[in-house]
Motif scaffolding. Structure first.
Motif, mmCIF file in Angstrom:
data_model
loop_
_atom_site.group_PDB
_atom_site.id
_atom_site.type_symbol
_atom_site.label_atom_id
_atom_site.label_comp_id
_atom_site.label_asym_id
_atom_site.label_seq_id
_atom_site.Cartn_x
_atom_site.Cartn_y
_atom_site.Cartn_z
ATOM 1 N N GLU A 183 95.720 -64.160 54.508
ATOM 2 C CA GLU A 183 97.163 -64.050 53.935
ATOM 3 C C GLU A 183 97.386 -65.436 53.326
ATOM 4 O OE1 GLU A 183 100.017 -61.968 54.357
ATOM 5 O OE2 GLU A 183 98.067 -61.212 54.010
ATOM 6 N N ALA A 184 96.826 -66.432 53.763
ATOM 7 C CA ALA A 184 97.322 -67.823 53.349
ATOM 8 C C ALA A 184 96.828 -67.803 51.692
ATOM 9 C CB ALA A 184 96.679 -68.998 53.960
ATOM 10 N N TYR A 203 102.429 -58.690 45.740
ATOM 11 C CA TYR A 203 102.967 -59.310 46.705
ATOM 12 C C TYR A 203 104.143 -60.372 46.272
ATOM 13 C CZ TYR A 203 100.678 -63.964 45.755
ATOM 14 O OH TYR A 203 100.099 -64.919 45.166
ATOM 15 N N LYS A 216 97.562 -66.129 49.597
ATOM 16 C CA LYS A 216 98.952 -65.886 48.463
ATOM 17 C C LYS A 216 99.504 -67.261 48.094
ATOM 18 C CE LYS A 216 100.633 -61.929 51.125
ATOM 19 N NZ LYS A 216 101.698 -61.380 52.209
ATOM 20 N N TYR A 217 99.002 -68.346 48.755
ATOM 21 C CA TYR A 217 99.699 -69.523 48.400
ATOM 22 C C TYR A 217 98.990 -70.465 47.861
ATOM 23 C CZ TYR A 217 102.925 -67.452 51.839
ATOM 24 O OH TYR A 217 103.754 -66.623 52.276
ATOM 25 N N SER A 237 103.053 -75.739 55.664
ATOM 26 C CA SER A 237 103.004 -74.680 56.879
ATOM 27 C C SER A 237 102.437 -73.202 56.368
ATOM 28 C CB SER A 237 104.180 -74.548 57.700
ATOM 29 O OG SER A 237 105.230 -74.079 57.050
ATOM 30 N N GLU A 238 102.529 -72.719 55.194
ATOM 31 C CA GLU A 238 102.124 -71.233 54.804
ATOM 32 C C GLU A 238 100.799 -71.049 54.821
ATOM 33 O OE1 GLU A 238 104.446 -69.253 54.268
ATOM 34 O OE2 GLU A 238 106.185 -70.337 53.671
ATOM 35 N N TYR A 239 100.122 -72.383 54.868
ATOM 36 C CA TYR A 239 98.712 -72.187 54.720
ATOM 37 C C TYR A 239 98.080 -71.952 56.390
ATOM 38 C CZ TYR A 239 98.943 -74.132 50.156
ATOM 39 O OH TYR A 239 99.330 -74.294 48.827
ATOM 40 N N ASP A 240 98.896 -71.686 57.208
ATOM 41 C CA ASP A 240 98.508 -71.488 58.537
ATOM 42 C C ASP A 240 98.861 -70.018 58.883
ATOM 43 O OD1 ASP A 240 98.368 -74.031 59.245
ATOM 44 O OD2 ASP A 240 100.159 -74.401 59.790
ATOM 45 N N ALA A 241 99.181 -69.385 57.866
ATOM 46 C CA ALA A 241 99.123 -67.828 57.951
ATOM 47 C C ALA A 241 97.779 -67.309 58.287
ATOM 48 C CB ALA A 241 99.507 -67.216 56.309
ATOM 49 N N PRO A 242 97.694 -66.125 59.149
ATOM 50 C CA PRO A 242 96.598 -65.686 59.780
ATOM 51 C C PRO A 242 95.845 -65.052 58.636
ATOM 52 C CG PRO A 242 98.462 -64.107 59.984
ATOM 53 C CD PRO A 242 99.260 -65.147 59.357
ATOM 54 N N LYS A 302 93.066 -72.449 53.617
ATOM 55 C CA LYS A 302 93.916 -73.755 53.964
ATOM 56 C C LYS A 302 93.109 -74.991 53.460
ATOM 57 C CE LYS A 302 95.586 -76.399 58.034
ATOM 58 N NZ LYS A 302 96.758 -76.472 57.475
#
Ligand code: DUC
Ligand code: ZN
Ligand code: ZN
Length: 471
Positions: free
Chosen positions: A283-284, A424, A286-287, A275-280, A208
């Motif tokens: 996982e983030a 992915y 990826k972004y 909000s994708e950076y809040d992935a657990p 993040k």
């Protein structure tokens, strides 16, 4: 060579939209009309389908080193095959000059790697990282003899890729005199570096922080600065992967004053947000692409920019790194930055999804019309980078790069069905309507549904004429 006839499709260009047949001879469009018939032609029925010019993706990175021995995971072969399945028949990749290196040598290395592998036509922007009298002296020949009319400079990554404002100005002067254009990665690299150091000192290492240390304000600052430098140099300027509202405001302000400021954006900035950076967990990662995903205000501004031509085109910045370690070991993955966001290879995949995403989320969603869709994905990149009218349109004499596109077929995007080597998809599970059915490269059908009919090495190098002069 056999004639090819594409019959009864809805032909869409950046300006036209009509029913017709297309006759192809020797790789070029020979005739367009109604009820065309030729003996022994290879016929393709396009009833109910859109016939579009082959897409041109002006920003991709195939088998590219991104520092620390980490390479993007698509080769020229796999990346261009993936492009073809997505309806893209021309890519513009990059040839990067290293320190103490010659720009021409950088181009030659990339040409040698691309030539036996590319499945679609290709060109290169040259990235300059070591600007000195010797490398500047090579630029006129690169433009006039080698067909490279665009040069990318980084305002980010100090100590590695970044060049200073004086060198940007010198490069603009030298290339502008010969019809070349400078493309900028616009971010304030030194302020971002300070933010990265601050985050790491405080123990903030998760993905993040990639987003938190690259604020949109600093993209806006760099865009504004470089447009002013271009104004002084009296040359056109092009900003790559524009993501921030503040950067777009700088482009709009300049364009309103008649300055030749151009910019591209990418599908991930249009369809995904911070909000994708809040992935657990990890996982983030990826972004983790640069610039990072932004907020809804930025997204909204980007769509307006596409609608009002303040943004001229959509490119993918396909820069794929696997999430999981590759068994070969040489293709290092996102895991490289597991303990430090600043070491996560920067980039995300997307070369196969540009047309379908922009059709579904742009045309079907009522944000842009079909002509604008073609303009953004094919015609504008061809004009911007000196490939028009050979590429980017459907016209007699143009290369027969064509896409038969079903506007009504719904399908689900997934890494399990894409053709890139990356493990992915940014858009896993997204249902979209609009699907590439057949793709022709210079008259040869290379994609037919799920079947691959092309071959590596069939792509041709495209020397280009002046950049940034035609729009
Ligand atoms: N810029 C790009 O254009 N691609 C990948 C990473 C970056 O910083
Ligand atoms: Zn960049
Ligand atoms: Zn890029």
């Amino acid at each position: 060579m056999t004639s090819v006839l594409i019959q009864g499709g809805r032909i869409v260009t950046a300006v036209d939209d009509y029913q017709g047949d297309i006759l192809i001879q020797d790789g070029r469009i020979e005739a367009i009309g109604r009820q065309l018939s030729v003996e022994n032609a290879e016929c393709h029925n396009a009833a109910g389908l859109l016939v579009l010019p082959g897409g041109i993706d002006a920003h991709v990175h195939m088998e590219t080193p991104m520092g620390n021995d980490v390479y993007t995971c698509d080769t020229f072969e796999t990346g261009t095959r993936s492009a073809a399945f997505g309806g893209t028949t021309t890519i513009i990749d990059f040839a990067q000059q290293f320190h103490n290196d010659s720009p021409k040598a950088a181009l030659d290395r990339r040409l040698a790697a691309a030539e036996p592998q590319c499945c679609v036509d290709y060109a290169f922007h040259v990235i300059l990282t070591d600007i000195n009298p010797g490398s500047l002296a090579e630029l006129p020949d690169l433009i006039n003899q080698d067909g490279v009319s665009s040069f990318k400079l980084y305002m980010a990554y100090p100590g590695v890729l970044m060049v200073d404002d004086a060198d940007i100005f010198r490069t603009m002067r030298r290339t502008g005199d010969h019809g070349g254009m400078v493309n900028l990665h616009a971010e304030n690299g030194v302020v971002i570096q300070a933010l990265i150091e601050e985050a790491l000192e405080q123990g903030n290492t998760s993905p993040k922080y990639h987003q938190l240390t690259r604020p949109s304000l600093m993209e806006g600052e760099a865009a504004h600065r470089v447009i002013r430098i271009a104004e002084l140099a009296e040359v056109p300027v092009y900003i790559v992967h524009l993501s921030a509202k503040e950067a777009l405001e700088a482009v709009v302000e300049a364009r309103d004053r008649g300055i030749h400021a151009f910019a591209e954006t990418c599908p991930h900035y249009l369809f995904l947000d911070e909000s994708e950076y809040d992935a657990p967990g990890f996982e983030a990662a990826k972004y983790v692409m640069t610039p990072p995903l932004r907020n809804h205000d930025c997204q909204h501004a980007l769509w307006r920019g596409l609608q009002f031509d303040d943004l001229q085109l959509v490119a993918t910045d396909h820069c794929p790194f696997c999430m999981n370690e590759n068994p070969l070991g040489i293709l290092k993955s996102k895991q490289f930055g597991r303990d430090n966001f600043n070491r996560i290879p920067n980039g995300a995949p997307g070369v196969e999804l540009r047309l379908t995403l922009l059709y579904d989320g742009g045309v079907r969603a009522g944000r842009i019309n079909l002509n604008r869709f073609v303009q953004l994905t094919a015609t504008a990149p061809a004009k911007m980078f000196g490939l028009f009218p050979q590429k980017g349109t459907i016209a007699v004499g143009s290369d027969a790069d064509l896409v038969l596109f079903d506007p009504n077929e719904t399908h689900t995007l997934s890494a399990s069905t894409h053709h890139s080597l990356v493990d992915y998809s940014l858009f896993e599970g997204r249902e979209v309507t609009g699907k590439v059915k057949k793709v022709f490269l210079r008259g040869q059908c290379i994609v037919d549904g799920n079947e691959w009919l092309g071959r590596s090495g069939m792509g041709q190098y495209l020397p280009r004429s002046a950049s940034g002069r035609v729009l």
